[in-house]
Design an enzyme around this catalytic site. Structure first.
Site, mmCIF file in Angstrom:
data_model
loop_
_atom_site.group_PDB
_atom_site.id
_atom_site.type_symbol
_atom_site.label_atom_id
_atom_site.label_comp_id
_atom_site.label_asym_id
_atom_site.label_seq_id
_atom_site.Cartn_x
_atom_site.Cartn_y
_atom_site.Cartn_z
ATOM 1 N N ASP A 1 10.345 5.649 -4.116
ATOM 2 C CA ASP A 1 9.156 4.900 -4.521
ATOM 3 C C ASP A 1 9.445 3.412 -4.688
ATOM 4 O O ASP A 1 8.532 2.615 -4.891
ATOM 5 C CB ASP A 1 8.623 5.490 -5.837
ATOM 6 N N SER B 1 0.473 3.235 -6.997
ATOM 7 C CA SER B 1 0.616 4.292 -5.994
ATOM 8 C C SER B 1 -0.524 5.297 -6.137
ATOM 9 O O SER B 1 -0.862 5.710 -7.250
ATOM 10 C CB SER B 1 1.953 5.011 -6.160
ATOM 11 N N GLN C 1 3.296 6.430 1.877
ATOM 12 C CA GLN C 1 2.615 6.171 0.607
ATOM 13 C C GLN C 1 1.411 5.277 0.845
ATOM 14 O O GLN C 1 1.481 4.299 1.586
ATOM 15 C CB GLN C 1 3.562 5.494 -0.386
#
Length: 283
Positions: free
Chosen positions: A202, A224, A274
């Site tokens: 991430d 996110s 993502q």
């Protein structure tokens, strides 16, 4: 950085078993007023793995971030056994705080088997020794916000992005290249490497959607929305891996970022995707 930082990360991702398929995750000491998404994804993966026969290996996870996490209380992970097949298993994990779902993950597992093989070629990039420490760079830009402390178990060497350091690429106008590894020695347990990699995956991925714009991240509201990983081949998360990130599209206040993960010898070991909020701050 030290082996202790890596050990602290492994301990953070470990879970307490409360009941059958029900687990509780710890929170780190942090000055930031939110829960890091990579932590929740990694803990959820650990929860799913705890319900699976060791003969199966995770090959993908798909997840949605629903609500901001509360860093002051533990997170409860509730695992549902969706499917148990001969070759594939599926688990769904709900992360809850204060009685509300904050995150969903679906993880798929497979018995290892032989098959057809091909992969993308790794980009020709500078080695990590020639990269810039990303945390030093963030401090210079005033965008650290406590991240260098929270991510103390990670070593990140920034190579460049579309606004600085990389040649113009008309096919991929918004991209970032960096090297990452867990900064310390992990055990030989493959789950330890998968979970700590998930935690690290991430890092800065959504930022690739800003690379074409030269945007100051302190002036962008970022969050996110979802996170997906496909695990292609085994690898060690405590050895350098190239995170080749690019954003094929941004619009409507959202950006999509993709990432290919290569070991230093050029083996493609994972692909990450993502989508997130990238909303310019006003006022």
């Amino acid at each position: 950085m030290s082996d202790q930082d890596a050990a602290n990360l492994v301990a953070l991702l470990d879970l307490e078993e409360l009941d059958v398929d029900l687990f509780r995750g710890k929170q780190p000491d942090t000055v930031r007023q939110r829960v890091y998404g990579g932590q929740v994804a990694a803990q959820a993966l650990i929860a799913a793995t705890r319900t699976v026969d060791p003969g199966y290996q995770v090959h993908s996870l798909h997840s949605y971030f629903l609500l901001p996490g509360d860093y002051k209380v533990p997170i409860i992970y509730d695992v549902e056994r969706i499917r148990d097949g001969r070759s594939f298993l599926t688990r769904r994990v709900v992360a809850r705080q204060h009685g509300r779902a904050i995150y969903y993950q679906t993880a798929n597992f497979q018995r290892p088997e032989e098959g057809l093989e091909h992969q993308d070629r790794m980009p020709d990039v500078k080695p990590p020794e020639e990269g810039v420490d990303m945390f030093d760079l963030m401090k210079e830009r005033g965008s650290d916000d406590g991240l260098s402390s929270e991510w103390a178990a990670l070593a990140v060497r920034w190579i460049g992005n579309s606004s600085y350091g990389l040649a113009e690429d008309l096919d991929r106008p918004s991209k970032t290249l960096l090297w990452v590894r867990i900064d310390g020695q992990l055990s030989d347990d493959p789950i330890e490497h998968l979970a700590t990699f998930t935690y690290a995956s991430d890092v800065s991925l959504l930022g690739a959607a800003l690379a074409a714009h030269g945007s100051d991240p302190t002036n962008i509201q970022m969050a996110s929305l979802d996170h997906t990983i496909w695990f292609h081949r085994p690898f060690r998360a405590d050895q350098w891996w190239l995170y080749d990130q690019w954003s094929p599209s941004a619009g409507g206040g959202r950006g999509l970022s993709l990432g290919r993960v290569f070991t230093r010898d050029g083996t493609l070991v994972a692909t990450v995707a993502q989508e997130g909020l990238i909303r310019p701050r006003t006022g």
